[in-house]
Design an enzyme around this catalytic site. Structure first.
Site, PDB file in Angstrom:
ATOM      1  N   ASP A  17       7.769  -3.769   1.979  1.00 53.31           N
ATOM      2  CA  ASP A  17       8.923  -3.170   2.647  1.00 53.31           C
ATOM      3  C   ASP A  17       8.995  -3.720   4.074  1.00 53.31           C
ATOM      4  O   ASP A  17       7.994  -3.814   4.781  1.00 53.31           O
ATOM      5  CB  ASP A  17       8.795  -1.644   2.666  1.00 53.31           C
ATOM      6  CG  ASP A  17      10.109  -0.962   2.995  1.00 53.31           C
ATOM      7  OD1 ASP A  17      10.665  -0.282   2.111  1.00 53.31           O
ATOM      8  OD2 ASP A  17      10.580  -1.098   4.145  1.00 53.31           O
ATOM      9  N   ILE A  18      10.212  -4.068   4.498  1.00 55.85           N
ATOM     10  CA  ILE A  18      10.398  -4.693   5.808  1.00 55.85           C
ATOM     11  C   ILE A  18      10.189  -3.686   6.955  1.00 55.85           C
ATOM     12  O   ILE A  18       9.918  -4.084   8.094  1.00 55.85           O
ATOM     13  CB  ILE A  18      11.812  -5.320   5.877  1.00 55.85           C
ATOM     14  CG1 ILE A  18      11.863  -6.449   6.880  1.00 55.85           C
ATOM     15  CG2 ILE A  18      12.883  -4.279   6.154  1.00 55.85           C
ATOM     16  CD1 ILE A  18      13.121  -7.307   6.776  1.00 55.85           C
ATOM     17  N   ASN A  73      13.877   7.176  -4.472  1.00 54.55           N
ATOM     18  CA  ASN A  73      14.954   7.911  -3.823  1.00 54.55           C
ATOM     19  C   ASN A  73      16.230   7.783  -4.653  1.00 54.55           C
ATOM     20  O   ASN A  73      16.593   6.686  -5.088  1.00 54.55           O
ATOM     21  CB  ASN A  73      15.194   7.375  -2.405  1.00 54.55           C
ATOM     22  CG  ASN A  73      14.050   7.732  -1.471  1.00 54.55           C
ATOM     23  OD1 ASN A  73      13.448   8.790  -1.595  1.00 54.55           O
ATOM     24  ND2 ASN A  73      13.746   6.840  -0.535  1.00 54.55           N
ATOM     25  N   GLY A 112      18.003   9.936   0.891  1.00 55.46           N
ATOM     26  CA  GLY A 112      17.975   8.824   1.838  1.00 55.46           C
ATOM     27  C   GLY A 112      18.028   7.457   1.194  1.00 55.46           C
ATOM     28  O   GLY A 112      17.618   6.461   1.799  1.00 55.46           O
ATOM     29  N   GLN A 113      18.566   7.380  -0.020  1.00 57.28           N
ATOM     30  CA  GLN A 113      18.668   6.062  -0.661  1.00 57.28           C
ATOM     31  C   GLN A 113      19.633   5.184   0.122  1.00 57.28           C
ATOM     32  O   GLN A 113      20.767   5.585   0.411  1.00 57.28           O
ATOM     33  CB  GLN A 113      19.147   6.208  -2.115  1.00 57.28           C
ATOM     34  CG  GLN A 113      19.130   4.879  -2.879  1.00 57.28           C
ATOM     35  CD  GLN A 113      19.518   5.041  -4.355  1.00 57.28           C
ATOM     36  OE1 GLN A 113      19.992   6.094  -4.779  1.00 57.28           O
ATOM     37  NE2 GLN A 113      19.313   3.976  -5.119  1.00 57.28           N
ATOM     38  N   HIS A 150      14.574   1.257  -7.122  1.00 56.44           N
ATOM     39  CA  HIS A 150      13.285   0.699  -6.722  1.00 56.44           C
ATOM     40  C   HIS A 150      12.267   1.811  -6.582  1.00 56.44           C
ATOM     41  O   HIS A 150      12.610   2.953  -6.253  1.00 56.44           O
ATOM     42  CB  HIS A 150      13.404  -0.090  -5.417  1.00 56.44           C
ATOM     43  CG  HIS A 150      14.111   0.654  -4.329  1.00 56.44           C
ATOM     44  ND1 HIS A 150      15.490   0.764  -4.295  1.00 56.44           N
ATOM     45  CD2 HIS A 150      13.649   1.340  -3.269  1.00 56.44           C
ATOM     46  CE1 HIS A 150      15.835   1.485  -3.238  1.00 56.44           C
ATOM     47  NE2 HIS A 150      14.743   1.856  -2.601  1.00 56.44           N
ATOM     48  N   HIS A 157       9.146   2.987  -4.423  1.00 58.00           N
ATOM     49  CA  HIS A 157       8.323   2.811  -3.228  1.00 58.00           C
ATOM     50  C   HIS A 157       6.866   3.054  -3.613  1.00 58.00           C
ATOM     51  O   HIS A 157       6.554   4.041  -4.295  1.00 58.00           O
ATOM     52  CB  HIS A 157       8.693   3.839  -2.153  1.00 58.00           C
ATOM     53  CG  HIS A 157      10.058   3.662  -1.574  1.00 58.00           C
ATOM     54  ND1 HIS A 157      10.299   2.961  -0.411  1.00 58.00           N
ATOM     55  CD2 HIS A 157      11.264   4.090  -1.995  1.00 58.00           C
ATOM     56  CE1 HIS A 157      11.595   2.987  -0.140  1.00 58.00           C
ATOM     57  NE2 HIS A 157      12.209   3.663  -1.087  1.00 58.00           N
TER      58      HIS A 157
HETATM   59  P1  AMP Z   1      15.698   3.430  -0.021  1.00 59.89           P
HETATM   60  O1  AMP Z   1      15.985   4.044   1.321  1.00 59.89           O
HETATM   61  O2  AMP Z   1      14.892   4.294  -0.942  1.00 59.89           O
HETATM   62  O3  AMP Z   1      16.957   2.906  -0.654  1.00 59.89           O
HETATM   63  O4  AMP Z   1      14.748   2.207   0.283  1.00 59.89           O
HETATM   64  C1  AMP Z   1      15.199   0.967   0.737  1.00 59.89           C
HETATM   65  C2  AMP Z   1      14.030   0.304   1.400  1.00 59.89           C
HETATM   66  O5  AMP Z   1      14.317  -1.082   1.515  1.00 59.89           O
HETATM   67  C3  AMP Z   1      13.738   0.808   2.817  1.00 59.89           C
HETATM   68  O6  AMP Z   1      12.419   1.333   2.877  1.00 59.89           O
HETATM   69  C4  AMP Z   1      13.899  -0.442   3.682  1.00 59.89           C
HETATM   70  O7  AMP Z   1      12.958  -0.503   4.731  1.00 59.89           O
HETATM   71  C5  AMP Z   1      13.708  -1.563   2.670  1.00 59.89           C
HETATM   72  N1  AMP Z   1      14.340  -2.824   3.011  1.00 59.89           N
HETATM   73  C6  AMP Z   1      15.593  -3.015   3.486  1.00 59.89           C
HETATM   74  N2  AMP Z   1      15.841  -4.335   3.641  1.00 59.89           N
HETATM   75  C7  AMP Z   1      14.718  -4.984   3.235  1.00 59.89           C
HETATM   76  C8  AMP Z   1      14.342  -6.363   3.149  1.00 59.89           C
HETATM   77  N3  AMP Z   1      15.174  -7.362   3.506  1.00 59.89           N
HETATM   78  N4  AMP Z   1      13.101  -6.665   2.711  1.00 59.89           N
HETATM   79  C9  AMP Z   1      12.244  -5.686   2.356  1.00 59.89           C
HETATM   80  N5  AMP Z   1      12.546  -4.374   2.393  1.00 59.89           N
HETATM   81  C10 AMP Z   1      13.758  -4.025   2.833  1.00 59.89           C
END
Ligand code: AMP
Ligand code: ZN
Length: 117
Positions: free
Chosen positions: A34-35, A90, A96-97, A103, A105
């Site tokens: 995760d970024i 999520n 908070g999606q 995906h 986590h």
């Molecule tokens: P969600 O909020 O459950 O939809 O999770 C989305 C996740 O994607 C968040 O934890 C972000 O930090 C992560 N995210 C967004 N952009 C990127 C990216 N380019 N590379 C890796 N993770 C990302």
């Protein structure tokens, strides 16, 4: 049947158009860092088909999700999950999606509390 959305961030990462720190990949899933990590270890396990919600899942996609859930425990050493880990999916606004490609986590590396807000 795999679904793909050309406007989806995670579809672009799967395709290789956007870089990610990949930890594991096969025909069914991609696991990357995760970024914006919310724990010392924070990975995303992304099935290789585009769907937003569990409610949208096809039979084929439910198989992908099963494979994801079965694969993750086999990667405990590689991902450093041996002291325990948490899986989170999520679903929708209140959860908070932010990325609308389902995906999982994978959170680890810290003793976690247990209140969502
Ligand atoms: P969600 O909020 O459950 O939809 O999770 C989305 C996740 O994607 C968040 O934890 C972000 O930090 C992560 N995210 C967004 N952009 C990127 C990216 N380019 N590379 C890796 N993770 C990302
Ligand atoms: Zn997608």
């Amino acid at each position: 049947m795999k679904r793909f959305d050309e406007n989806c961030l995670f579809c672009k990462i799967i395709k290789g158009d956007i870089p990610a720190k990949k930890m594991y990949e096969d025909d069914d899933m991609l696991i990357f860092c995760d970024i914006d990590p919310k724990a010392p270890k924070h990975y995303l396990c992304v099935p290789k088909s585009h769907f937003k919600l569990l409610a949208d899942m096809t039979e084929y996609e439910s198989e992908l999700l099963r494979k994801c859930l079965q694969k993750i425990p086999t990667l405990k050493d590689e991902l450093g999950l041996n002291d325990g880990y948490r899986l989170v999916i999520n679903q929708g606004d209140d959860a908070g999606q932010t990325v609308f490609h389902l995906h999982i986590h994978i959170l680890s590396g810290v003793k976690m509390g247990w209140t969502p807000a």
